[in-house]
Design an enzyme around this catalytic site. Structure first.
Site, mmCIF file in Angstrom:
data_model
loop_
_atom_site.group_PDB
_atom_site.id
_atom_site.type_symbol
_atom_site.label_atom_id
_atom_site.label_comp_id
_atom_site.label_asym_id
_atom_site.label_seq_id
_atom_site.Cartn_x
_atom_site.Cartn_y
_atom_site.Cartn_z
ATOM 1 N N LYS A 158 4.779 -52.536 37.778
ATOM 2 C CA LYS A 158 3.919 -53.227 37.026
ATOM 3 C C LYS A 158 4.627 -53.452 35.913
ATOM 4 C CE LYS A 158 -0.853 -51.697 37.433
ATOM 5 N NZ LYS A 158 -1.858 -50.442 36.759
ATOM 6 N N ASP A 192 -6.318 -54.914 34.012
ATOM 7 C CA ASP A 192 -6.996 -54.183 33.945
ATOM 8 C C ASP A 192 -7.467 -54.411 32.620
ATOM 9 O OD1 ASP A 192 -6.664 -52.497 35.956
ATOM 10 O OD2 ASP A 192 -4.101 -51.994 35.012
HETATM 11 P P1 NAP Z 1 0.613 -42.640 33.148
HETATM 12 O O1 NAP Z 1 1.319 -44.127 32.294
HETATM 13 O O2 NAP Z 1 1.511 -42.151 33.545
HETATM 14 O O3 NAP Z 1 0.090 -42.224 31.246
HETATM 15 C C1 NAP Z 1 -0.493 -40.652 31.538
HETATM 16 C C2 NAP Z 1 -0.647 -39.927 30.130
HETATM 17 O O4 NAP Z 1 -1.479 -38.802 30.115
HETATM 18 C C3 NAP Z 1 0.559 -40.447 29.370
HETATM 19 O O5 NAP Z 1 0.982 -40.522 27.841
HETATM 20 C C4 NAP Z 1 0.629 -38.663 29.181
HETATM 21 O O6 NAP Z 1 1.320 -38.271 28.206
HETATM 22 C C5 NAP Z 1 -0.459 -38.252 29.119
HETATM 23 N N1 NAP Z 1 -0.847 -36.747 29.687
HETATM 24 C C6 NAP Z 1 -0.430 -36.057 31.216
HETATM 25 N N2 NAP Z 1 -0.510 -35.058 31.681
HETATM 26 C C7 NAP Z 1 -1.392 -34.638 30.497
HETATM 27 C C8 NAP Z 1 -1.715 -33.150 29.655
HETATM 28 N N3 NAP Z 1 -1.385 -32.728 30.935
HETATM 29 N N4 NAP Z 1 -2.169 -33.050 28.258
HETATM 30 C C9 NAP Z 1 -1.872 -34.177 27.847
HETATM 31 N N5 NAP Z 1 -1.853 -35.350 27.694
HETATM 32 C C10 NAP Z 1 -0.946 -35.754 29.361
HETATM 33 O O7 NAP Z 1 -0.809 -43.640 33.578
HETATM 34 P P2 NAP Z 1 -1.278 -44.043 33.353
HETATM 35 O O8 NAP Z 1 -0.989 -45.425 34.683
HETATM 36 O O9 NAP Z 1 -1.807 -44.263 31.567
HETATM 37 O O10 NAP Z 1 -3.037 -43.269 34.078
HETATM 38 C C11 NAP Z 1 -3.411 -42.742 33.257
HETATM 39 C C12 NAP Z 1 -5.230 -42.150 34.229
HETATM 40 O O11 NAP Z 1 -6.091 -43.638 34.581
HETATM 41 C C13 NAP Z 1 -5.123 -42.066 36.115
HETATM 42 O O12 NAP Z 1 -5.689 -40.982 36.402
HETATM 43 C C14 NAP Z 1 -5.163 -43.257 36.633
HETATM 44 O O13 NAP Z 1 -5.863 -43.320 37.894
HETATM 45 C C15 NAP Z 1 -6.448 -43.626 35.720
HETATM 46 N N6 NAP Z 1 -6.326 -44.997 35.724
HETATM 47 C C16 NAP Z 1 -7.308 -45.506 36.199
HETATM 48 C C17 NAP Z 1 -7.473 -47.103 36.128
HETATM 49 C C18 NAP Z 1 -8.686 -47.990 36.869
HETATM 50 O O14 NAP Z 1 -8.905 -48.692 37.243
HETATM 51 N N7 NAP Z 1 -10.228 -46.980 36.591
HETATM 52 C C19 NAP Z 1 -6.859 -48.425 36.101
HETATM 53 C C20 NAP Z 1 -5.595 -47.470 35.982
HETATM 54 C C21 NAP Z 1 -5.092 -46.005 35.673
HETATM 55 P P3 NAP Z 1 3.204 -37.976 28.274
HETATM 56 O O15 NAP Z 1 3.008 -39.965 27.396
HETATM 57 O O16 NAP Z 1 3.363 -37.149 27.312
HETATM 58 O O17 NAP Z 1 3.516 -37.620 29.183
#
Ligand code: NAP
Length: 287
Positions: free
Chosen positions: A70, A106
């Site tokens: 991405k 998104d």
């Molecule tokens: P990402 O870039 O890996 O970001 C995840 C975030 O969650 C980071 O800030 C991380 O914190 C935090 N996190 C992870 N585990 C945690 C914990 N145990 N306690 C507190 N914070 C925690 O992932 P992403 O791409 O943003 O995706 C996030 C979610 O959105 C996923 O479940 C994904 O499937 C969903 N999503 C859905 C769509 C849709 O179309 N519905 C689109 C995009 C994403 P750190 O920075 O401290 O590691």
């Protein structure tokens, strides 16, 4: 039916096998009776340039982009739309005038289920859990809605500071504040919209939630809880929200709507069968 004139669309990622996009897009293409096909392309990070050259050579019309490409794809694009530049990620690419154009769908995908709710967003505060890639689209979406305040809560102070700095001078993140996770308890009573943009609660860890039932109970009346996760449905987070009478929105509609915006760009048409796209996913997910 694949013919000699079939046009190519697809999704690049690594891994890409889990992607629901082929299902959703091919259902829409079939419904429209168009001679297109949407395929999964597993592309390793080191092969991204070769893949882009190959796509140009064989006349790929456009493609979706998922992890880990991405951000990495940005240098290979001729044009990056301001929304994708601000979010720092491209999830949709289309061939335009012999060049690759990248955007981020998104943001409209996230906003879509909220726009239908007839809410005066200028009076509303948002609390976003997590500061990763999806949180960036949520911040841009909430700014677009005109939210009064946008609070982002994270667990790593350095990453939170970088997150805040990355939006400096951007018109796509207005009234943004970042907070350590410990501040959550104080913020929840003001959260008209509470968004889970962490992966906590995603399959297979379906019994986890980013906050406790007691914390959820502090939401103001009429609050909306929005989980970007779509498997399981409902997540633990949304179950807690429903228990306290909040409106629950899951991530499926965001997935459908981001895909619909992308498909409109590739096909260069104003409408696509969103119902068919949604239905194909609901059926696949057994809902
Ligand atoms: P990402 O870039 O890996 O970001 C995840 C975030 O969650 C980071 O800030 C991380 O914190 C935090 N996190 C992870 N585990 C945690 C914990 N145990 N306690 C507190 N914070 C925690 O992932 P992403 O791409 O943003 O995706 C996030 C979610 O959105 C996923 O479940 C994904 O499937 C969903 N999503 C859905 C769509 C849709 O179309 N519905 C689109 C995009 C994403 P750190 O920075 O401290 O590691």
């Amino acid at each position: 039916m694949i013919t000699g004139k079939t046009k190519l669309l697809g999704v690049i990622g690594h891994p890409v096998e889990h992607s629901l996009s082929p299902l959703m897009h091919n259902a829409a293409i079939a419904n429209l009776g168009l001679d297109y096909i949407y395929l999964p392309f597993p592309i390793k990070p080191q092969d991204l340039r070769a893949a882009m050259d190959g796509f140009a050579a064989i006349g790929v019309v456009g493609f979706s982009v998922t992890i880990p490409h991405k951000q990495a794809i940005i240098p290979f694009l001729g044009t990056v739309q301001p929304i994708a530049e601000a979010v720092g990620a491209v999830n949709t690419v289309v061939r335009k005038d012999g060049q690759w154009l990248g955007t981020n769908t998104d943001v409209p995908g996230f906003v879509s289920p909220l726009q239908n709710l007839q809410i005066d967003w200028q009076q509303k505060q948002v609390v976003i859990l997590g500061n990763g890639g999806a949180a960036r689209a949520v911040v841009a979406g909430c700014t677009e809605l005109g939210c009064q305040k946008i609070h982002v809560v994270g667990r790593n102070l350095q990453r939170l500071k970088e997150f805040h700095q990355s939006w400096e001078n951007s018109p796509l993140a207005v009234n943004l504040q970042v907070h350590k996770w410990e501040a959550l308890r104080e913020l929840i009573p003001y959260a008209d919209l509470l968004v889970n943009s962490t992966p906590i609660g995603m399959y297979p860890k379906v019994n986890e939630s980013p906050l406790s039932q007691e914390e959820m109970a502090e939401l103001p009346s009429g609050a909306i809880a929005y989980d970007l996760i779509y498997t399981p449905n409902p997540t633990q987070f949304l179950q807690q929200a429903q228990t306290v009478g909040a409106v629950a929105i899951d991530g499926l509609e965001m997935l459908v709507q981001q895909g619909a915006v992308a498909l409109k760009m590739w096909l260069d048409r104003a409408d696509v069968p969103v119902d068919v796209m949604r239905q194909s996913l609901l059926q696949y997910l057994g809902r």
